[in-house]
Motif scaffolding. Sequence first.
Motif, PDB file in Angstrom:
ATOM      1  N   ASN A  75       0.800  -1.227   0.000  1.00  0.00           N
ATOM      2  CA  ASN A  75       0.000   0.000   0.000  1.00  0.00           C
ATOM      3  C   ASN A  75       0.832   1.276   0.000  1.00  0.00           C
ATOM      4  O   ASN A  75       0.273   2.367  -0.130  1.00  0.00           O
ATOM      5  CB  ASN A  75      -0.933  -0.008   1.212  1.00  0.00           C
ATOM      6  CG  ASN A  75      -2.057  -0.985   1.032  1.00  0.00           C
ATOM      7  OD1 ASN A  75      -3.000  -0.737   0.311  1.00  0.00           O
ATOM      8  ND2 ASN A  75      -1.942  -2.147   1.671  1.00  0.00           N
ATOM      9  N   PRO A  78       0.790   3.515  -3.533  1.00  0.00           N
ATOM     10  CA  PRO A  78      -0.451   4.284  -3.703  1.00  0.00           C
ATOM     11  C   PRO A  78      -0.630   5.371  -2.639  1.00  0.00           C
ATOM     12  O   PRO A  78      -1.129   6.455  -2.942  1.00  0.00           O
ATOM     13  CB  PRO A  78      -1.560   3.235  -3.589  1.00  0.00           C
ATOM     14  CG  PRO A  78      -0.902   1.932  -3.860  1.00  0.00           C
ATOM     15  CD  PRO A  78       0.521   2.076  -3.425  1.00  0.00           C
ATOM     16  N   ALA A  82      -0.876   9.200  -3.657  1.00  0.00           N
ATOM     17  CA  ALA A  82      -2.109   9.918  -3.321  1.00  0.00           C
ATOM     18  C   ALA A  82      -1.827  11.146  -2.471  1.00  0.00           C
ATOM     19  O   ALA A  82      -2.429  12.206  -2.675  1.00  0.00           O
ATOM     20  CB  ALA A  82      -3.089   8.975  -2.614  1.00  0.00           C
ATOM     21  N   LEU A 131      -6.685   5.850   3.621  1.00  0.00           N
ATOM     22  CA  LEU A 131      -6.102   5.672   2.298  1.00  0.00           C
ATOM     23  C   LEU A 131      -7.148   5.850   1.200  1.00  0.00           C
ATOM     24  O   LEU A 131      -6.867   6.482   0.176  1.00  0.00           O
ATOM     25  CB  LEU A 131      -5.425   4.305   2.183  1.00  0.00           C
ATOM     26  CG  LEU A 131      -4.676   4.040   0.889  1.00  0.00           C
ATOM     27  CD1 LEU A 131      -3.658   5.140   0.578  1.00  0.00           C
ATOM     28  CD2 LEU A 131      -4.004   2.674   0.929  1.00  0.00           C
ATOM     29  N   LEU A 132      -8.342   5.342   1.406  1.00  0.00           N
ATOM     30  CA  LEU A 132      -9.403   5.533   0.419  1.00  0.00           C
ATOM     31  C   LEU A 132      -9.717   7.015   0.237  1.00  0.00           C
ATOM     32  O   LEU A 132      -9.860   7.502  -0.891  1.00  0.00           O
ATOM     33  CB  LEU A 132     -10.664   4.769   0.828  1.00  0.00           C
ATOM     34  CG  LEU A 132     -11.882   4.982  -0.079  1.00  0.00           C
ATOM     35  CD1 LEU A 132     -11.595   4.494  -1.496  1.00  0.00           C
ATOM     36  CD2 LEU A 132     -13.109   4.296   0.507  1.00  0.00           C
ATOM     37  N   LYS A 135      -7.004   8.587  -1.777  1.00  0.00           N
ATOM     38  CA  LYS A 135      -7.108   8.229  -3.198  1.00  0.00           C
ATOM     39  C   LYS A 135      -8.223   9.009  -3.885  1.00  0.00           C
ATOM     40  O   LYS A 135      -8.047   9.493  -5.011  1.00  0.00           O
ATOM     41  CB  LYS A 135      -7.349   6.724  -3.358  1.00  0.00           C
ATOM     42  CG  LYS A 135      -6.147   5.881  -3.014  1.00  0.00           C
ATOM     43  CD  LYS A 135      -6.506   4.397  -3.089  1.00  0.00           C
ATOM     44  CE  LYS A 135      -5.338   3.510  -2.774  1.00  0.00           C
ATOM     45  NZ  LYS A 135      -5.711   2.074  -2.817  1.00  0.00           N
ATOM     46  N   ALA A 138      -7.084  12.554  -4.277  1.00  0.00           N
ATOM     47  CA  ALA A 138      -6.094  12.624  -5.361  1.00  0.00           C
ATOM     48  C   ALA A 138      -6.787  12.575  -6.724  1.00  0.00           C
ATOM     49  O   ALA A 138      -6.436  13.332  -7.632  1.00  0.00           O
ATOM     50  CB  ALA A 138      -5.085  11.488  -5.236  1.00  0.00           C
ATOM     51  N   ALA A 139      -7.774  11.710  -6.864  1.00  0.00           N
ATOM     52  CA  ALA A 139      -8.507  11.616  -8.130  1.00  0.00           C
ATOM     53  C   ALA A 139      -9.237  12.930  -8.425  1.00  0.00           C
ATOM     54  O   ALA A 139      -9.195  13.429  -9.557  1.00  0.00           O
ATOM     55  CB  ALA A 139      -9.495  10.457  -8.083  1.00  0.00           C
TER      56      ALA A 139
END
Length: 151
Positions: A75, A78, A82, A131-132, A135, A138-139
């Motif tokens: 992990n 990522p 992120a 972390l989600l 992410k 970041a998106a």
Amino acid sequence: MAIIVTLPDEYGYVLLATVSTFFVNVFHSLNTGAQRKASGVKYPAAYASQEVAEKDPKAFAFNCAQRAHANFTENLTPAIGAMLIAGLKYPVLAGALGGLWSLSRVFYTIGYTKGGPQGRTKFAVVSSLSLLTLKLTAAYTAVQIAFAGKY
């Protein structure tokens, strides 16, 4: 066409959170090494065999520490990516989430090593959610930058 990136004043928080992962990795390495030594599992074996781990709590703890370290490294890329991307627009949020992710990985490892798979559960939730969120941020940041001024 050149793109000039101006980092937000608070981007240092993102860098601090990113650097924290280096030290979490050191923590993992030291923990796994100590568990390997205590268990007597010799190199190059990555894990104690299932039969040995079922009978020897030290071998089981080593396997848990080794798996926690592997999960961290799975992990890590990522997470760093992120943090660095999300921090371009949301540096305080990215730094806080990155720091939370790093801290949760330490407690995840302690819980996993001492309590087996069940010992990691609550910090797995914190780790996964932070972390989600990183992410997704970041998106969202990437979309904002990619389509800036186009609509």
